[in-house]
Design a protein around this motif. Sequence first.
Motif, short mmCIF file in Angstrom:
data_model
loop_
_atom_site.label_atom_id
_atom_site.label_comp_id
_atom_site.label_asym_id
_atom_site.label_seq_id
_atom_site.Cartn_x
_atom_site.Cartn_y
_atom_site.Cartn_z
N ASN A 232 0.83 -1.22 0.00
CA ASN A 232 0.00 0.00 0.00
C ASN A 232 0.86 1.26 0.00
O ASN A 232 0.44 2.32 0.46
CB ASN A 232 -0.96 0.01 1.19
CG ASN A 232 -0.25 0.27 2.52
OD1 ASN A 232 0.95 0.02 2.66
ND2 ASN A 232 -0.99 0.74 3.51
N ALA A 233 2.09 1.13 -0.57
CA ALA A 233 3.03 2.25 -0.71
C ALA A 233 3.35 2.87 0.64
O ALA A 233 3.61 4.08 0.74
CB ALA A 233 2.47 3.31 -1.67
N TRP A 234 3.36 2.07 1.69
CA TRP A 234 3.71 2.51 3.04
C TRP A 234 2.82 3.65 3.54
O TRP A 234 3.26 4.52 4.29
CB TRP A 234 5.18 2.91 3.12
CG TRP A 234 6.11 1.75 2.97
CD1 TRP A 234 6.85 1.44 1.87
CD2 TRP A 234 6.39 0.72 3.93
NE1 TRP A 234 7.57 0.29 2.07
CE2 TRP A 234 7.31 -0.18 3.33
CE3 TRP A 234 5.96 0.47 5.23
CZ2 TRP A 234 7.79 -1.30 4.00
CZ3 TRP A 234 6.44 -0.65 5.89
CH2 TRP A 234 7.34 -1.51 5.28
N THR A 235 1.57 3.63 3.10
CA THR A 235 0.62 4.63 3.60
C THR A 235 0.43 4.45 5.10
O THR A 235 0.36 3.33 5.60
CB THR A 235 -0.74 4.48 2.87
OG1 THR A 235 -0.52 4.64 1.48
CG2 THR A 235 -1.73 5.51 3.36
N ILE A 236 0.32 5.57 5.81
CA ILE A 236 0.18 5.54 7.26
C ILE A 236 -0.95 4.59 7.67
O ILE A 236 -2.00 4.54 7.03
CB ILE A 236 -0.09 6.97 7.80
CG1 ILE A 236 -0.08 6.98 9.34
CG2 ILE A 236 -1.39 7.52 7.25
CD1 ILE A 236 -0.12 8.37 9.92
N PRO A 237 -0.74 3.76 8.72
CA PRO A 237 -1.77 2.79 9.10
C PRO A 237 -3.12 3.45 9.38
O PRO A 237 -3.21 4.40 10.17
CB PRO A 237 -1.19 2.16 10.38
CG PRO A 237 0.28 2.34 10.26
CD PRO A 237 0.46 3.66 9.55
N THR A 238 -4.16 2.97 8.73
CA THR A 238 -5.52 3.50 8.90
C THR A 238 -6.49 2.32 8.92
O THR A 238 -6.08 1.16 8.89
CB THR A 238 -5.90 4.44 7.74
OG1 THR A 238 -5.86 3.70 6.51
CG2 THR A 238 -4.95 5.62 7.64
#
Length: 400
Positions: free
Chosen positions: A146-152
């Motif tokens: 997920n392209a290192w997107t901030i954990p959500t």
Amino acid sequence: MKIFFTVVISFLSMFTWMQSASALVYTVTVPTPTNEVYIAGDFPTTAWSPKDRKLNRVDATHFTIDIPEATTANVYKYLSGPDWVYVEKSATGTDVSNRAYVDGNDIVAKWSLVYNPAVLPLPKNVTINVTVPLDVLECYIAGTFNAWTIPTDSTKMTLVETTATGKIFTISFFTADANTLLYKFSAGPGWDYAQTSVANINYPDPASNTANEVITSFISYYNPSTANTITITATVPAGTDRVWIQGSAFGWDWANALEATKVSDGLFTVAVPVLTSPYTMQYLMFSQPDLNHYEVDETGFVREVRIATYPADITTSISVIGWASLLNALHENKADRYKILTQDKSIVVDGVTSEVDIFDISGRKIQSSKLTGIFRSVALNPGIYIIRVDGASKKVYVNP
């Protein structure tokens, strides 16, 4: 005519030799196994591209390359393959700083992943299970998938079992290449809750559809049922009508930011809920609920990100020097003389005469380079960045 032709050939040969003699030679000793080596840096051409500069193999542990346009001012990193997932690491698996040229003889201790050109990408659905301490109430995952997107919530894992010694969470998702899949876990919706082990985790067996991991500790533990507050009192320029606080506690998302309460002219207060103890947040103040009206330092540029920790800073007082407004507009106009674009998650600037700096919206410096000509940043996560070119600043959005 023959004499003239010979002279020309001799001149061209000498010119070629002079060019070669002026090139910097990069030689690196690497761990085994290593199949290929690439170099990426802020070189005048193909800046920070992980795939355009492949080194020549000397033997199993030594590779080399001549870069004619390189100077000792250029910084760089090595990779075991043509992508940032293969970047070099320290012996313990942590990130390494950009290298500076000393004598051209470098040593790589470890690779994030070892590239094998004979192995094709392996797209597949995978399931990852993780066993964590009983203190963990919610578990999240982020990585190359997920392209290192901030954990959500989109990468929130599901609790499947609680035992006497820990909890087991699971998640299933699609990855474009199980061979290069990297990830890490977080005990809350943000990097403030990340696992304490620094190294990213490699998917252990690309041939398998399932991986089982164990994480023993996290930086902090998210608790959605409790809330404490950090109360900030801000002295701001007289005449300021409204003030907002934005930062890591809100995911740098304007949908979550808080507006401060006006106490009197030039004085505002705001209470920020925090969900763990201890808790550290990064933040900045804004005079409007958008990224164009951030607080500035003495130079008129976005000030360094502020930090508050609970419970040490349960009440804290700050002073805002000024707001980005007309001064920022002047910077934006000056920056218009450069050609600035985004490409492959990088920011490219044409026309640089001295220096480029890139900051994230929190004010943290991402990259700095001194050069003339074309600048290309490292690969960036999607979001808004502030780029300063030869002293002029401009906001740039990097698409996913």
